[in-house]
Design a protein around this motif. Structure first.
Motif, PDB file in Angstrom:
ATOM      1  N   LEU A  96       7.601  12.156  -4.189  1.00  0.00           N
ATOM      2  CA  LEU A  96       7.627  11.197  -3.082  1.00  0.00           C
ATOM      3  C   LEU A  96       6.312  10.422  -3.098  1.00  0.00           C
ATOM      4  CD1 LEU A  96       9.289  10.323  -0.539  1.00  0.00           C
ATOM      5  CD2 LEU A  96       7.819  11.861   0.746  1.00  0.00           C
ATOM      6  N   ALA A  97       6.393   9.123  -3.257  1.00  0.00           N
ATOM      7  CA  ALA A  97       5.158   8.328  -3.354  1.00  0.00           C
ATOM      8  C   ALA A  97       5.382   6.921  -2.812  1.00  0.00           C
ATOM      9  CB  ALA A  97       4.703   8.229  -4.809  1.00  0.00           C
ATOM     10  N   THR A  98       4.402   6.463  -2.054  1.00  0.00           N
ATOM     11  CA  THR A  98       4.385   5.079  -1.568  1.00  0.00           C
ATOM     12  C   THR A  98       3.224   4.378  -2.254  1.00  0.00           C
ATOM     13  OG1 THR A  98       5.281   5.745   0.566  1.00  0.00           O
ATOM     14  CG2 THR A  98       4.121   3.644   0.504  1.00  0.00           C
ATOM     15  N   SER A  99       3.449   3.156  -2.705  1.00  0.00           N
ATOM     16  CA  SER A  99       2.363   2.423  -3.367  1.00  0.00           C
ATOM     17  C   SER A  99       1.236   2.201  -2.359  1.00  0.00           C
ATOM     18  CB  SER A  99       2.863   1.080  -3.894  1.00  0.00           C
ATOM     19  OG  SER A  99       3.108   0.216  -2.810  1.00  0.00           O
ATOM     20  N   ASP A 100       0.008   2.068  -2.863  1.00  0.00           N
ATOM     21  CA  ASP A 100      -1.158   1.878  -1.986  1.00  0.00           C
ATOM     22  C   ASP A 100      -0.923   0.732  -1.003  1.00  0.00           C
ATOM     23  OD1 ASP A 100      -2.566   3.896  -3.027  1.00  0.00           O
ATOM     24  OD2 ASP A 100      -3.801   2.674  -4.378  1.00  0.00           O
ATOM     25  N   GLU A 101      -0.328  -0.340  -1.534  1.00  0.00           N
ATOM     26  CA  GLU A 101      -0.126  -1.554  -0.739  1.00  0.00           C
ATOM     27  C   GLU A 101       0.774  -1.311   0.479  1.00  0.00           C
ATOM     28  OE1 GLU A 101       1.669  -4.416  -3.314  1.00  0.00           O
ATOM     29  OE2 GLU A 101       1.943  -5.861  -1.679  1.00  0.00           O
ATOM     30  N   TRP A 102       1.688  -0.341   0.346  1.00  0.00           N
ATOM     31  CA  TRP A 102       2.691  -0.147   1.409  1.00  0.00           C
ATOM     32  C   TRP A 102       2.473   1.113   2.240  1.00  0.00           C
ATOM     33  CZ3 TRP A 102       5.793  -3.634   3.385  1.00  0.00           C
ATOM     34  CH2 TRP A 102       6.009  -4.800   2.656  1.00  0.00           C
ATOM     35  N   ARG A 103       1.363   1.818   2.014  1.00  0.00           N
ATOM     36  CA  ARG A 103       1.119   3.049   2.796  1.00  0.00           C
ATOM     37  C   ARG A 103       1.087   2.746   4.301  1.00  0.00           C
ATOM     38  NH1 ARG A 103      -1.814   7.082  -0.442  1.00  0.00           N
ATOM     39  NH2 ARG A 103      -0.555   7.090  -2.334  1.00  0.00           N
ATOM     40  N   GLY A 104       1.607   3.689   5.073  1.00  0.00           N
ATOM     41  CA  GLY A 104       1.509   3.598   6.534  1.00  0.00           C
ATOM     42  C   GLY A 104       2.436   2.572   7.167  1.00  0.00           C
ATOM     43  N   GLN A 105       3.456   2.142   6.413  1.00  0.00           N
ATOM     44  CA  GLN A 105       4.368   1.120   6.961  1.00  0.00           C
ATOM     45  C   GLN A 105       5.827   1.592   6.968  1.00  0.00           C
ATOM     46  OE1 GLN A 105       3.124  -3.003   5.637  1.00  0.00           O
ATOM     47  NE2 GLN A 105       1.725  -1.754   4.436  1.00  0.00           N
ATOM     48  N   GLY A 106       5.980   2.913   6.944  1.00  0.00           N
ATOM     49  CA  GLY A 106       7.330   3.465   7.113  1.00  0.00           C
ATOM     50  C   GLY A 106       8.110   3.701   5.832  1.00  0.00           C
ATOM     51  N   VAL A 107       7.517   3.401   4.670  1.00  0.00           N
ATOM     52  CA  VAL A 107       8.250   3.561   3.407  1.00  0.00           C
ATOM     53  C   VAL A 107       8.540   5.042   3.133  1.00  0.00           C
ATOM     54  CG1 VAL A 107       8.084   3.285   0.890  1.00  0.00           C
ATOM     55  CG2 VAL A 107       7.405   1.415   2.412  1.00  0.00           C
ATOM     56  N   GLY A 108       7.527   5.890   3.300  1.00  0.00           N
ATOM     57  CA  GLY A 108       7.695   7.319   3.034  1.00  0.00           C
ATOM     58  C   GLY A 108       8.749   7.927   3.951  1.00  0.00           C
ATOM     59  N   ARG A 109       8.708   7.524   5.211  1.00  0.00           N
ATOM     60  CA  ARG A 109       9.688   8.058   6.169  1.00  0.00           C
ATOM     61  C   ARG A 109      11.106   7.606   5.779  1.00  0.00           C
ATOM     62  NH1 ARG A 109       7.738   6.765  11.720  1.00  0.00           N
ATOM     63  NH2 ARG A 109       8.045   4.718  10.844  1.00  0.00           N
TER      64      ARG A 109
END
Ligand SMILES: CC(=O)SCCNC(=O)CCNC(=O)[C@H](O)C(C)(C)COP(=O)(O)OP(=O)(O)OC[C@H]1O[C@@H](n2cnc3c(N)ncnc32)[C@H](O)[C@@H]1OP(=O)(O)O
Length: 176
Positions: free
Chosen positions: A78-91
Protein backbone atom coordinates in the motif's frame (compact mmCIF):
# COMPACT_ATOMS: atom_id res chain seq x y z
CA UNK A 1 -9.45 19.97 -11.51
CA UNK A 2 -7.83 16.62 -10.82
CA UNK A 3 -10.08 13.62 -10.33
CA UNK A 4 -8.96 10.65 -8.20
CA UNK A 5 -10.11 7.31 -9.61
CA UNK A 6 -9.83 3.89 -7.98
CA UNK A 7 -9.63 0.95 -10.37
CA UNK A 8 -8.17 -2.56 -10.70
CA UNK A 9 -4.55 -2.45 -11.86
CA UNK A 10 -3.61 -3.36 -15.41
CA UNK A 11 -0.36 -4.84 -16.66
CA UNK A 12 0.53 -1.39 -18.07
CA UNK A 13 0.54 -0.07 -14.47
CA UNK A 14 3.50 -2.26 -13.46
CA UNK A 15 6.21 0.33 -14.28
CA UNK A 16 4.25 2.97 -12.31
CA UNK A 17 3.75 0.63 -9.35
CA UNK A 18 7.48 -0.15 -9.37
CA UNK A 19 8.24 3.59 -9.37
CA UNK A 20 5.97 4.05 -6.32
CA UNK A 21 7.56 1.13 -4.46
CA UNK A 22 11.25 1.73 -5.34
CA UNK A 23 12.00 4.66 -2.99
CA UNK A 24 10.04 3.00 -0.16
CA UNK A 25 11.92 -0.27 -0.70
CA UNK A 26 15.23 1.65 -0.51
CA UNK A 27 14.13 2.94 2.90
CA UNK A 28 13.17 -0.59 4.00
CA UNK A 29 9.48 0.34 4.32
CA UNK A 30 8.20 -1.94 1.56
CA UNK A 31 9.72 -5.09 0.10
CA UNK A 32 11.13 -4.81 -3.41
CA UNK A 33 9.95 -7.52 -5.75
CA UNK A 34 11.13 -8.70 -9.14
CA UNK A 35 9.17 -7.24 -12.04
CA UNK A 36 7.80 -10.67 -12.88
CA UNK A 37 6.19 -10.85 -9.41
CA UNK A 38 4.21 -7.66 -10.13
CA UNK A 39 2.89 -9.09 -13.39
CA UNK A 40 2.05 -12.40 -11.73
CA UNK A 41 0.28 -10.60 -8.90
CA UNK A 42 -1.37 -7.83 -10.92
CA UNK A 43 -4.88 -9.13 -10.19
CA UNK A 44 -4.26 -8.50 -6.48
CA UNK A 45 -3.65 -4.78 -7.08
CA UNK A 46 -5.85 -1.72 -7.08
CA UNK A 47 -4.52 1.67 -8.14
CA UNK A 48 -5.70 5.23 -7.74
CA UNK A 49 -4.95 7.45 -10.69
CA UNK A 50 -5.05 11.22 -10.74
CA UNK A 51 -6.78 12.28 -13.94
CA UNK A 52 -6.29 15.87 -15.05
CA UNK A 53 -8.69 18.07 -17.03
CA UNK A 54 -6.76 17.24 -20.18
CA UNK A 55 -7.34 13.50 -19.58
CA UNK A 56 -3.74 12.80 -18.57
CA UNK A 57 -3.45 10.20 -15.81
CA UNK A 58 -0.70 9.52 -13.28
CA UNK A 59 -0.58 6.89 -10.56
CA UNK A 60 -1.25 8.43 -7.16
CA UNK A 61 -1.17 5.15 -5.24
CA UNK A 62 -1.37 1.38 -5.26
CA UNK A 63 -2.23 -1.46 -2.92
CA UNK A 64 -2.83 -5.20 -3.04
CA UNK A 65 -4.88 -7.83 -1.25
CA UNK A 66 -3.30 -11.26 -0.92
CA UNK A 67 -5.58 -14.10 0.19
CA UNK A 68 -3.93 -16.40 2.74
CA UNK A 69 -6.73 -18.64 3.94
CA UNK A 70 -10.49 -19.06 3.85
CA UNK A 71 -11.03 -16.24 6.30
CA UNK A 72 -7.69 -14.45 6.12
CA UNK A 73 -6.11 -11.95 3.75
CA UNK A 74 -3.24 -9.48 3.84
CA UNK A 75 -2.97 -5.90 2.65
CA UNK A 76 0.33 -5.53 0.81
CA UNK A 77 2.29 -2.85 -1.02
CA UNK A 78 0.00 0.00 0.00
CA UNK A 79 1.66 3.22 -1.11
CA UNK A 80 0.67 6.78 -1.94
CA UNK A 81 3.02 8.92 -4.01
CA UNK A 82 4.69 11.78 -2.11
CA UNK A 83 2.68 14.28 -4.13
CA UNK A 84 -0.66 12.79 -3.03
CA UNK A 85 0.02 11.95 0.64
CA UNK A 86 -2.64 13.08 3.11
CA UNK A 87 -5.37 13.56 0.50
CA UNK A 88 -7.39 10.40 0.98
CA UNK A 89 -5.65 8.15 -1.57
CA UNK A 90 -4.52 5.57 1.01
CA UNK A 91 -7.96 5.44 2.58
CA UNK A 92 -9.56 5.01 -0.85
CA UNK A 93 -7.21 2.15 -1.70
CA UNK A 94 -7.68 0.44 1.65
CA UNK A 95 -11.49 0.70 1.39
CA UNK A 96 -11.30 -0.88 -2.07
CA UNK A 97 -9.06 -3.70 -0.83
CA UNK A 98 -11.35 -4.39 2.13
CA UNK A 99 -14.35 -4.47 -0.22
CA UNK A 100 -12.46 -7.03 -2.32
CA UNK A 101 -11.77 -9.04 0.84
CA UNK A 102 -15.49 -9.13 1.60
CA UNK A 103 -16.32 -10.04 -2.00
CA UNK A 104 -14.06 -13.09 -1.92
CA UNK A 105 -15.25 -14.17 1.53
CA UNK A 106 -12.30 -13.05 3.65
CA UNK A 107 -13.36 -11.80 7.08
CA UNK A 108 -10.01 -10.92 8.66
CA UNK A 109 -7.33 -8.78 7.11
CA UNK A 110 -3.74 -8.64 8.31
CA UNK A 111 -1.01 -6.09 7.64
CA UNK A 112 2.60 -5.62 8.66
CA UNK A 113 3.41 -1.94 8.83
CA UNK A 114 5.23 1.05 10.25
CA UNK A 115 2.07 3.13 9.61
CA UNK A 116 0.29 2.02 12.77
CA UNK A 117 -1.76 5.20 13.20
CA UNK A 118 -3.01 5.14 9.60
CA UNK A 119 -4.20 1.52 9.90
CA UNK A 120 -5.59 2.07 13.41
CA UNK A 121 -7.76 4.88 12.02
CA UNK A 122 -9.20 2.38 9.57
CA UNK A 123 -10.05 -0.06 12.39
CA UNK A 124 -6.97 -2.31 12.49
CA UNK A 125 -5.72 -3.48 15.89
CA UNK A 126 -2.25 -4.49 16.95
CA UNK A 127 -1.95 -8.29 16.94
CA UNK A 128 -0.60 -9.13 20.35
CA UNK A 129 0.26 -12.78 19.80
CA UNK A 130 -0.58 -15.92 17.86
CA UNK A 131 -3.69 -16.70 19.93
CA UNK A 132 -5.88 -15.44 17.10
CA UNK A 133 -4.60 -18.18 14.78
CA UNK A 134 -6.36 -21.52 14.91
CA UNK A 135 -3.66 -24.20 15.53
CA UNK A 136 -4.91 -26.31 12.59
CA UNK A 137 -4.77 -23.31 10.27
CA UNK A 138 -1.31 -22.42 11.63
CA UNK A 139 -0.12 -25.92 10.70
CA UNK A 140 -1.53 -25.55 7.16
CA UNK A 141 -0.09 -22.06 6.70
CA UNK A 142 3.35 -23.41 7.59
CA UNK A 143 3.25 -25.23 4.24
CA UNK A 144 3.15 -21.95 2.32
CA UNK A 145 6.29 -20.75 0.51
CA UNK A 146 5.12 -17.14 0.68
CA UNK A 147 7.32 -14.79 2.74
CA UNK A 148 4.30 -12.71 3.77
CA UNK A 149 2.63 -15.75 5.28
CA UNK A 150 5.83 -16.48 7.23
CA UNK A 151 5.73 -12.88 8.49
CA UNK A 152 2.13 -13.32 9.59
CA UNK A 153 3.13 -16.46 11.48
CA UNK A 154 6.05 -14.53 12.99
CA UNK A 155 8.53 -17.26 12.04
CA UNK A 156 12.13 -16.79 13.16
CA UNK A 157 13.53 -16.95 9.60
CA UNK A 158 11.71 -13.76 8.56
CA UNK A 159 12.43 -11.73 11.70
CA UNK A 160 15.00 -9.55 9.92
CA UNK A 161 12.23 -8.42 7.47
CA UNK A 162 9.84 -7.55 10.23
CA UNK A 163 12.11 -5.55 12.52
CA UNK A 164 10.35 -2.40 13.71
CA UNK A 165 7.12 -3.30 11.89
CA UNK A 166 3.85 -3.85 13.71
CA UNK A 167 1.54 -6.78 12.97
CA UNK A 168 -2.05 -5.55 12.79
CA UNK A 169 -5.39 -7.19 12.04
CA UNK A 170 -8.91 -6.09 11.17
CA UNK A 171 -12.05 -8.14 11.73
CA UNK A 172 -14.47 -7.14 8.96
CA UNK A 173 -18.08 -6.62 9.88
CA UNK A 174 -20.64 -8.47 7.74
CA UNK A 175 -22.43 -5.42 6.41
CA UNK A 176 -19.23 -3.57 5.35
C1 LIG B 1 0.54 -3.44 4.43
C2 LIG B 1 1.41 -2.49 3.85
O1 LIG B 1 1.47 -2.27 2.68
S1 LIG B 1 2.27 -1.68 4.98
C3 LIG B 1 2.91 -0.33 4.22
C4 LIG B 1 2.09 0.88 4.32
N1 LIG B 1 2.68 1.80 3.41
C5 LIG B 1 3.76 2.53 3.70
O2 LIG B 1 4.28 2.53 4.80
C6 LIG B 1 4.30 3.33 2.56
C7 LIG B 1 4.54 4.77 2.94
N2 LIG B 1 3.31 5.43 3.35
C8 LIG B 1 2.35 5.78 2.46
O3 LIG B 1 2.43 5.52 1.26
C9 LIG B 1 1.15 6.52 3.02
O4 LIG B 1 1.56 7.28 4.14
C10 LIG B 1 -0.04 5.63 3.44
C11 LIG B 1 -0.40 4.65 2.31
C12 LIG B 1 0.27 4.81 4.68
C13 LIG B 1 -1.21 6.55 3.76
O5 LIG B 1 -1.63 7.10 2.55
P1 LIG B 1 -2.28 8.57 2.42
O6 LIG B 1 -2.85 8.63 1.04
O7 LIG B 1 -1.31 9.61 2.79
O8 LIG B 1 -3.42 8.48 3.52
P2 LIG B 1 -4.82 9.22 3.53
O9 LIG B 1 -4.63 10.61 3.01
O10 LIG B 1 -5.84 8.38 2.84
O11 LIG B 1 -5.12 9.27 5.07
C14 LIG B 1 -6.24 8.65 5.65
C15 LIG B 1 -6.32 9.05 7.09
O12 LIG B 1 -5.18 8.58 7.79
C16 LIG B 1 -4.46 9.68 8.33
N3 LIG B 1 -3.05 9.34 8.14
C17 LIG B 1 -2.39 9.15 6.98
N4 LIG B 1 -1.11 8.82 7.22
C18 LIG B 1 -0.98 8.84 8.56
C19 LIG B 1 0.11 8.60 9.43
N5 LIG B 1 1.32 8.31 8.98
N6 LIG B 1 -0.11 8.69 10.74
C20 LIG B 1 -1.32 9.01 11.22
N7 LIG B 1 -2.40 9.26 10.46
C21 LIG B 1 -2.22 9.16 9.15
C22 LIG B 1 -4.87 10.87 7.54
O13 LIG B 1 -4.74 12.05 8.27
C23 LIG B 1 -6.33 10.56 7.28
O14 LIG B 1 -7.11 10.84 8.42
P3 LIG B 1 -8.69 11.09 8.35
O15 LIG B 1 -9.30 9.73 8.17
O16 LIG B 1 -9.01 11.71 9.65
O17 LIG B 1 -8.93 11.99 7.17
Amino acid sequence: MTDLRLRPARTSDVPGIKDLVAPLAREGILINKDTVAYYEGIQEFLVVEAVGDDGSARLAGCGALHVMWENLGEVRTLATSDEWRGQGVGRMLLAGLLARARDVGVSRVFCLTFEVDFFARQGFEVMANQDQIDPDVFAELLRSHDEGVAEYLDLARVKPNTLGNTRMILQLSREG
